[in-house]
Design a protein around this motif. Sequence first.
Motif, PDB file in Angstrom:
ATOM      1  N   LYS A   1       0.802  -1.228   0.000  1.00  0.00           N
ATOM      2  CA  LYS A   1       0.000   0.000   0.000  1.00  0.00           C
ATOM      3  C   LYS A   1       0.837   1.281   0.000  1.00  0.00           C
ATOM      4  O   LYS A   1       0.290   2.359  -0.245  1.00  0.00           O
ATOM      5  CB  LYS A   1      -0.951   0.021   1.198  1.00  0.00           C
ATOM      6  N   TYR A   2       2.149   1.190   0.257  1.00  0.00           N
ATOM      7  CA  TYR A   2       2.949   2.408   0.350  1.00  0.00           C
ATOM      8  C   TYR A   2       2.956   3.237  -0.939  1.00  0.00           C
ATOM      9  O   TYR A   2       2.886   4.479  -0.865  1.00  0.00           O
ATOM     10  CB  TYR A   2       4.389   2.103   0.768  1.00  0.00           C
ATOM     11  N   PRO A   3       3.045   2.621  -2.150  1.00  0.00           N
ATOM     12  CA  PRO A   3       2.968   3.450  -3.370  1.00  0.00           C
ATOM     13  C   PRO A   3       1.712   4.309  -3.434  1.00  0.00           C
ATOM     14  O   PRO A   3       1.764   5.476  -3.842  1.00  0.00           O
ATOM     15  CB  PRO A   3       3.003   2.411  -4.496  1.00  0.00           C
ATOM     16  N   ALA A   4       0.566   3.733  -3.012  1.00  0.00           N
ATOM     17  CA  ALA A   4      -0.685   4.505  -3.003  1.00  0.00           C
ATOM     18  C   ALA A   4      -0.618   5.626  -1.975  1.00  0.00           C
ATOM     19  O   ALA A   4      -1.061   6.757  -2.235  1.00  0.00           O
ATOM     20  CB  ALA A   4      -1.864   3.581  -2.710  1.00  0.00           C
TER      21      ALA A   4
ATOM     22  N   ILE B   1       1.313  13.101  -2.105  1.00  0.00           N
ATOM     23  CA  ILE B   1       1.910  14.107  -2.993  1.00  0.00           C
ATOM     24  C   ILE B   1       0.833  14.916  -3.722  1.00  0.00           C
ATOM     25  O   ILE B   1       0.948  16.131  -3.881  1.00  0.00           O
ATOM     26  CB  ILE B   1       2.856  13.437  -4.011  1.00  0.00           C
ATOM     27  N   THR B   2      -0.234  14.239  -4.163  1.00  0.00           N
ATOM     28  CA  THR B   2      -1.233  14.894  -5.029  1.00  0.00           C
ATOM     29  C   THR B   2      -2.377  15.548  -4.272  1.00  0.00           C
ATOM     30  O   THR B   2      -3.041  16.435  -4.803  1.00  0.00           O
ATOM     31  CB  THR B   2      -1.819  13.872  -6.013  1.00  0.00           C
ATOM     32  N   THR B   3      -2.649  15.122  -3.035  1.00  0.00           N
ATOM     33  CA  THR B   3      -3.813  15.630  -2.305  1.00  0.00           C
ATOM     34  C   THR B   3      -3.390  16.672  -1.276  1.00  0.00           C
ATOM     35  O   THR B   3      -2.613  16.361  -0.374  1.00  0.00           O
ATOM     36  CB  THR B   3      -4.538  14.477  -1.592  1.00  0.00           C
ATOM     37  N   PRO B   4      -3.889  17.904  -1.374  1.00  0.00           N
ATOM     38  CA  PRO B   4      -3.535  18.930  -0.390  1.00  0.00           C
ATOM     39  C   PRO B   4      -4.136  18.615   0.971  1.00  0.00           C
ATOM     40  O   PRO B   4      -5.137  17.908   1.079  1.00  0.00           O
ATOM     41  CB  PRO B   4      -4.135  20.210  -0.977  1.00  0.00           C
ATOM     42  N   SER B   5      -3.531  19.150   2.017  1.00  0.00           N
ATOM     43  CA  SER B   5      -3.994  18.898   3.368  1.00  0.00           C
ATOM     44  C   SER B   5      -5.333  19.588   3.618  1.00  0.00           C
ATOM     45  O   SER B   5      -5.590  20.692   3.123  1.00  0.00           O
ATOM     46  CB  SER B   5      -2.964  19.398   4.387  1.00  0.00           C
ATOM     47  N   VAL B   6      -6.177  18.933   4.399  1.00  0.00           N
ATOM     48  CA  VAL B   6      -7.475  19.508   4.749  1.00  0.00           C
ATOM     49  C   VAL B   6      -7.302  20.694   5.698  1.00  0.00           C
ATOM     50  O   VAL B   6      -8.250  21.438   5.956  1.00  0.00           O
ATOM     51  CB  VAL B   6      -8.373  18.419   5.373  1.00  0.00           C
ATOM     52  N   ARG B   7      -6.085  20.876   6.221  1.00  0.00           N
ATOM     53  CA  ARG B   7      -5.829  22.040   7.078  1.00  0.00           C
ATOM     54  C   ARG B   7      -5.881  23.335   6.285  1.00  0.00           C
ATOM     55  O   ARG B   7      -6.109  24.396   6.839  1.00  0.00           O
ATOM     56  CB  ARG B   7      -4.452  21.909   7.732  1.00  0.00           C
ATOM     57  N   SER B   8      -5.629  23.246   4.975  1.00  0.00           N
ATOM     58  CA  SER B   8      -5.607  24.454   4.154  1.00  0.00           C
ATOM     59  C   SER B   8      -6.970  24.681   3.505  1.00  0.00           C
ATOM     60  O   SER B   8      -7.938  24.989   4.199  1.00  0.00           O
ATOM     61  CB  SER B   8      -4.494  24.336   3.101  1.00  0.00           C
ATOM     62  N   VAL B   9      -7.062  24.526   2.194  1.00  0.00           N
ATOM     63  CA  VAL B   9      -8.330  24.730   1.484  1.00  0.00           C
ATOM     64  C   VAL B   9      -9.030  23.386   1.396  1.00  0.00           C
ATOM     65  O   VAL B   9      -8.722  22.568   0.521  1.00  0.00           O
ATOM     66  CB  VAL B   9      -8.088  25.317   0.072  1.00  0.00           C
ATOM     67  N   PHE B  10      -9.978  23.141   2.316  1.00  0.00           N
ATOM     68  CA  PHE B  10     -10.572  21.807   2.368  1.00  0.00           C
ATOM     69  C   PHE B  10     -11.461  21.522   1.164  1.00  0.00           C
ATOM     70  O   PHE B  10     -11.703  20.362   0.832  1.00  0.00           O
ATOM     71  CB  PHE B  10     -11.330  21.588   3.682  1.00  0.00           C
ATOM     72  N   PHE B  11     -11.963  22.575   0.474  1.00  0.00           N
ATOM     73  CA  PHE B  11     -12.725  22.347  -0.750  1.00  0.00           C
ATOM     74  C   PHE B  11     -11.840  21.735  -1.830  1.00  0.00           C
ATOM     75  O   PHE B  11     -12.259  20.855  -2.577  1.00  0.00           O
ATOM     76  CB  PHE B  11     -13.339  23.653  -1.255  1.00  0.00           C
ATOM     77  N   LEU B  12     -10.596  22.200  -1.915  1.00  0.00           N
ATOM     78  CA  LEU B  12      -9.649  21.651  -2.881  1.00  0.00           C
ATOM     79  C   LEU B  12      -9.298  20.206  -2.526  1.00  0.00           C
ATOM     80  O   LEU B  12      -9.168  19.360  -3.415  1.00  0.00           O
ATOM     81  CB  LEU B  12      -8.379  22.513  -2.927  1.00  0.00           C
ATOM     82  N   THR B  13      -9.159  19.935  -1.246  1.00  0.00           N
ATOM     83  CA  THR B  13      -8.907  18.563  -0.798  1.00  0.00           C
ATOM     84  C   THR B  13     -10.037  17.640  -1.230  1.00  0.00           C
ATOM     85  O   THR B  13      -9.814  16.539  -1.741  1.00  0.00           O
ATOM     86  CB  THR B  13      -8.759  18.520   0.731  1.00  0.00           C
ATOM     87  N   MET B  14     -11.268  18.089  -1.020  1.00  0.00           N
ATOM     88  CA  MET B  14     -12.432  17.286  -1.391  1.00  0.00           C
ATOM     89  C   MET B  14     -12.488  17.070  -2.897  1.00  0.00           C
ATOM     90  O   MET B  14     -12.791  15.971  -3.375  1.00  0.00           O
ATOM     91  CB  MET B  14     -13.712  17.974  -0.912  1.00  0.00           C
ATOM     92  N   LEU B  15     -12.178  18.115  -3.685  1.00  0.00           N
ATOM     93  CA  LEU B  15     -12.207  18.011  -5.140  1.00  0.00           C
ATOM     94  C   LEU B  15     -11.202  16.975  -5.637  1.00  0.00           C
ATOM     95  O   LEU B  15     -11.527  16.131  -6.480  1.00  0.00           O
ATOM     96  CB  LEU B  15     -11.919  19.382  -5.769  1.00  0.00           C
ATOM     97  N   VAL B  16      -9.977  17.023  -5.117  1.00  0.00           N
ATOM     98  CA  VAL B  16      -8.951  16.066  -5.526  1.00  0.00           C
ATOM     99  C   VAL B  16      -9.348  14.647  -5.114  1.00  0.00           C
ATOM    100  O   VAL B  16      -9.149  13.686  -5.871  1.00  0.00           O
ATOM    101  CB  VAL B  16      -7.584  16.444  -4.919  1.00  0.00           C
ATOM    102  N   ALA B  17      -9.929  14.524  -3.925  1.00  0.00           N
ATOM    103  CA  ALA B  17     -10.367  13.205  -3.467  1.00  0.00           C
ATOM    104  C   ALA B  17     -11.437  12.629  -4.390  1.00  0.00           C
ATOM    105  O   ALA B  17     -11.409  11.435  -4.737  1.00  0.00           O
ATOM    106  CB  ALA B  17     -10.898  13.303  -2.034  1.00  0.00           C
TER     107      ALA B  17
ATOM    108  N   ILE C   1     -10.467   5.764  -9.996  1.00  0.00           N
ATOM    109  CA  ILE C   1     -10.427   4.389  -9.495  1.00  0.00           C
ATOM    110  C   ILE C   1     -11.738   3.672  -9.806  1.00  0.00           C
ATOM    111  O   ILE C   1     -11.741   2.484 -10.179  1.00  0.00           O
ATOM    112  CB  ILE C   1     -10.158   4.395  -7.976  1.00  0.00           C
ATOM    113  N   SER C   2     -12.868   4.379  -9.697  1.00  0.00           N
ATOM    114  CA  SER C   2     -14.165   3.769 -10.002  1.00  0.00           C
ATOM    115  C   SER C   2     -14.246   3.368 -11.466  1.00  0.00           C
ATOM    116  O   SER C   2     -14.791   2.308 -11.809  1.00  0.00           O
ATOM    117  CB  SER C   2     -15.302   4.742  -9.666  1.00  0.00           C
ATOM    118  N   TYR C   3     -13.705   4.204 -12.353  1.00  0.00           N
ATOM    119  CA  TYR C   3     -13.699   3.879 -13.781  1.00  0.00           C
ATOM    120  C   TYR C   3     -12.905   2.599 -14.033  1.00  0.00           C
ATOM    121  O   TYR C   3     -13.353   1.702 -14.760  1.00  0.00           O
ATOM    122  CB  TYR C   3     -13.101   5.029 -14.589  1.00  0.00           C
TER     123      TYR C   3
END
Length: 371
Positions: A178-181, A187-203, A210-212
């Motif tokens: 699981k470490y590669p994931a 690296i790609t997902t910003p911290s929820v401490r900052s702009v949590f809307f951006l975090t949610m969008l990336v998630a 992954i669903s595709y």
Amino acid sequence: MERLCYTLRLTYDVAGATFLAAATSAPELFVAFVGTFITEGDIGVGTIVGSSVFNVLGIATVCGIFTGVTAKLDWWPITRDTMWYLVSITLLGLVLIDSKVSWWEAIIMLSCYFVYLTTLIFDRKLQKLCRSLEGERELMDEDPMQREEDPLMTFRQHVCSKPEKGSPCIEVTWWVIKYPAILILAITTPSVRSVFFLTMLVAVLWISGISYLVAWFLSVVGYNIGIPDSIMGLTILAVGTSVPEVVSSYIVTRKGYGSMAMCNAIGSNTFDIFICLGLPWLLKSIIQKNTVKIHSEGLTITTAMLVATIVLLYACFLLTKFTLGRPVGWMSLITYVLFLTCAIAIEIINDNLNHCDIEDDAYTHLLHKNI
């Protein structure tokens, strides 16, 4: 999502039925888009129907048996969301009865969800007219950023994480897998401490990708081993796409918010049916200027079975005086196994009948050609 609900000062049950339900239903939404536009099969509908049952019965099973917590539920939000879920099932059954979906039917489904949201917006005002607000009806007043029992890991902690010395071989192997994931997501997902809307969008973008891949993979595997899309959706993909609901409901139940967990489960189903099916169907019918064809006739019967599952669960809550514990958990587990058995049997019988019809048509065609 917790930061969003805390910022908007929502109640726990409304937060579970709206934002938390919508966020955890992202896999079903993208699988429905894949099934409607790319594979053009029934994997999207099968996934929604299957995950609807798993959301209700599977979450009740996990929260009732494995959390070790006996949660007292508020009867109002459970009853409210159960009624709306029954409305969504009834509407879906009427849409699927002719195995075709028109644009106006999809619009009705989308409109019903916005009516549902409107009732949630004025829910507190309606409740004040009927009773005093207590317990879980209080506003979310716990800042998720200041929670000590579940601290957020920093980027450095994610990247530098490693097994402890002397850890079992299984734990080390799992960490290597699981470490590669973990690294890519850190690296790609910003911290929820900052702009949590951006975090949610990336998630959500990660969930969509992954669903595709999962939907495409299972469609190919099912085609090659002779399993219909509808069965793949009802079983493997339904459980896989419901993992976010299970995890989030497990967490909030352990914290004592049982109503939030069940409203998340039932509210996710309402979102799945009205939005995750209605939106792709509407877009496809508008783009192609034609009705959307549903290939599996058995899904209509399976959809009708959803009524029995939610009625049985609500009856369990009535018998236990709205207490989420082991009795409800075991009853939900037994009901889910029975539903899955019946649904798979219906799909197999239907699939065999369809194959027979195809072979008869082919034989008749060849006979006329030889004549």
